[in-house]
Design an enzyme around this catalytic site. Structure first.
Site, short mmCIF file in Angstrom:
data_model
loop_
_atom_site.label_atom_id
_atom_site.label_comp_id
_atom_site.label_asym_id
_atom_site.label_seq_id
_atom_site.Cartn_x
_atom_site.Cartn_y
_atom_site.Cartn_z
N GLU A 29 0.89 -1.17 0.00
CA GLU A 29 0.00 0.00 0.00
C GLU A 29 0.91 1.21 0.00
O GLU A 29 1.76 1.36 0.88
CB GLU A 29 -0.92 -0.02 1.22
CG GLU A 29 -2.04 1.00 1.16
CD GLU A 29 -1.72 2.26 1.95
OE1 GLU A 29 -1.49 3.30 1.29
OE2 GLU A 29 -1.67 2.19 3.17
N CYS A 52 -2.01 8.46 4.24
CA CYS A 52 -2.02 8.16 2.80
C CYS A 52 -3.41 8.36 2.23
O CYS A 52 -3.58 8.50 1.02
CB CYS A 52 -1.52 6.75 2.53
SG CYS A 52 -2.14 5.52 3.69
#
Length: 542
Positions: free
Chosen positions: A293, A327
């Site tokens: 990720e 994020c």
């Protein structure tokens, strides 16, 4: 061997403590903060059964008070990486052979340790080491990590329960073996829960792991390791090392027993690691599992029917909680001209009331960015925007790095939808707005989809259900986590499995069974109860 079909406790998301004035949890957290801040710690690496101290000490300090010393950790070299590989391989067979319910029990115990005696400690470590306020620490270091452990145990049981059908005279079954080799977990600074889950998820499934955290997260990583040990994880199952990335990679990615990478970090680093793995593919016993990720340039688009106050709140929370160092943080927004002035006024009003400072002062909403490197990167974007005629600074724009790395929440309005801060990941408290004409909603959806190489999170605000459906369809590949009338942050384990595609990663969804599936290798077993004794099939009797 198991002597029953065991059923694990049904997981329930951990309740979030409020830390209201005068509450017991607030008093305990403040006391723990003061005690930890006053005590300099000496943090070793954990390799097999050993606590390894090299003497090459690296100082740890709070981002909001970089002159204060929290302690030091001991940096390793290639020899320590090799020791960790040896320890992981040495512990592998016994751990893989351990009945699954005992692995489950260890992580269930770890969850209860965090919920109870370690809660204030892991929250305080996250507040001091990563400059999170009490609420951000609580939802991350305590609640999400508890949820990861409890839900992953339930997902493990669910996965093991997925079995094939059997016809008469046969019995078909599926076993889910750990990978052949060891797993390398590379973890980020911004979420204590992610830092723990990346090594824990493969370990739960019977793998042994080498864990390399970000240097700016070692302070809370040490607490996680204490919890792992008290919960009963055997020596060598999770090995914690502090080395530079290339130092680790030079050993790990050249080992035939390298079986998988569990990564959260930058897109550039992930691509480089994948390239290195590909170059070494002939060395490995198996094709390594690569799960990552990475970055995001997360969007919010408002339709002309959206509620301006809801849009403003979603932007302020989505962009500036934990200083935009998520994020999933809202980083670019597309607001129709019919409501921009109203949205802007609400945002400015909120930002004026927002305090910034030390997380030990619970009235501060905004704290410091993680380190000097991040501070310089973020402020460079702000300075360039101030000097660009195509950009207006709507709010913020100030910063001060003298005591801590403080950057004001900054809202920019860009006249060009392809302006730098609309396109590039900043990872800080900077939100850029592009104002579009309301009748061009569908065109703007295309713009949202095409502007960024990332596809992590995004949100649409609208009351028109046709507009919501249109956005959901046209942005189908633009975000792995898509929100309707909500900010694009705050995924909850078991509720919104998290991950994105395109430049944002492999979308293997932390907080879901599909992530655990990546850390096992299935074996199908067919047992025939009545074996054929004649090779001839009926069609041969013509």
């Amino acid at each position: 061997m198991p002597k029953g079909n065991f059923v694990v406790p049904t997981p329930i998301n951990e309740p979030i403590l409020a830390f209201t004035p005068g509450s017991k949890e607030k008093a305990e957290l403040l006391e723990t903060l003061q005690a930890m801040k006053a005590n300099e710690v000496d943090v070793p690496m954990y390799i097999g059964s050993e606590e390894v101290r090299t003497g090459r000490k690296i100082r740890m300090s709070p981002p909001h008070d970089h002159q204060h010393t929290l302690g030091h950790f001991h940096e390793g070299d290639t020899s320590h990486v090799q020791l960790a590989v040896n320890a992981a391989l040495g512990a592998k067979q016994a751990w893989a052979d351990l009945s699954w319910e005992h692995r489950a029990a260890i992580f269930l115990k770890a969850a209860d340790l965090i919920a109870g005696p370690y809660r204030a400690r892991i929250n305080a470590a996250t507040m001091l080491g990563q400059s999170k306020n009490a609420f951000q620490a609580e939802i991350d270091a305590a609640c999400e990590l508890i949820d990861f452990f409890k839900f992953n145990v339930a997902f493990m049981q669910e996965l093991y329960g997925q079995q094939p059908q059997s016809l008469p005279l046969t019995w078909n079954r599926m076993e889910y073996r750990p990978l052949e080799g060891f797993v390398f977990a590379v973890t980020p600074f911004n979420f204590t829960s992610i830092a723990a889950n990346l090594p824990a998820a493969p370990a739960l499934m019977g793998n042994t792991v080498i864990w390399k955290p970000a240097y700016s997260q070692v302070y809370s990583a040490q607490v996680i390791m204490e919890i792992f040990k008290e919960a009963g994880i055997p020596d060598g199952v999770i090995n914690l090392i502090y080395v530079d990335g290339p130092v680790a990679g030079d050993v790990i990615f050249k080992n035939p027993d390298f079986a998988g990478l569990h990564f959260t970090g930058s897109t550039g680093v992930f691509k480089q690691l994948w390239k290195t793995i590909g170059e070494n593919i002939d060395l490995y016993k198996s094709y390594p599992r690569v799960v990552g990720e990475t970055g995001g340039k997360d969007f919010v688009i408002a339709h002309k029917t959206a509620h301006p106050k809801a849009v403003a709140t979603g932007l302020v929370r989505g962009a500036f909680e934990f200083q935009g160092q998520k994020c999933s943080a809202a980083s670019r927004a597309y607001i129709p001209a019919n409501m921009w002035e109203e949205v802007k006024s609400y945002m400015i009003e909120d930002l004026k009331s927002m305090k910034m400072g030390d997380p030990e002062d619970f009235s501060n909403f905004v704290n410091a960015v993680i380190d000097e490197r991040a501070f310089k990167k973020i402020t460079k974007y702000i300075d360039e925007a101030k000097n660009d005629k195509l950009v207006d600074v709507v709010a913020g724009g100030n910063y001060d790095g003298s005591k801590g790395y403080f950057v004001e929440p900054t809202v920019l309005e860009a006249k060009d939808p392809m302006y730098t801060t609309m396109c590039e990941e900043i990872f800080g408290p900077v939100l850029t707005i592009y104002v579009y004409q309301p009748e061009r909603f569908e065109e703007t959806l295309d713009l949202v989809d095409q502007t960024s190489p990332y596809a992590l999170t995004g949100a649409v605000f609208a009351q028109d259900r046709y507009a919501i459906e249109l956005a959901t369809k046209k942005l189908v590949n633009a975000a792995g986590n898509f929100y309707i009338n909500d900010k694009p942050t705050g995924a909850v384990v078991g509720q919104q499995p998290f991950g994105g595609a395109r430049g944002s990663g492999t979308n293997d969804k932390a907080g879901a069974m599909m992530n655990l599936l990546r850390w096992v290798s299935a074996r199908t077993i067919k047992e025939n109860f009545v074996s054929p004794t004649n090779y001839r099939y009926p069609f041969l009797g013509e």
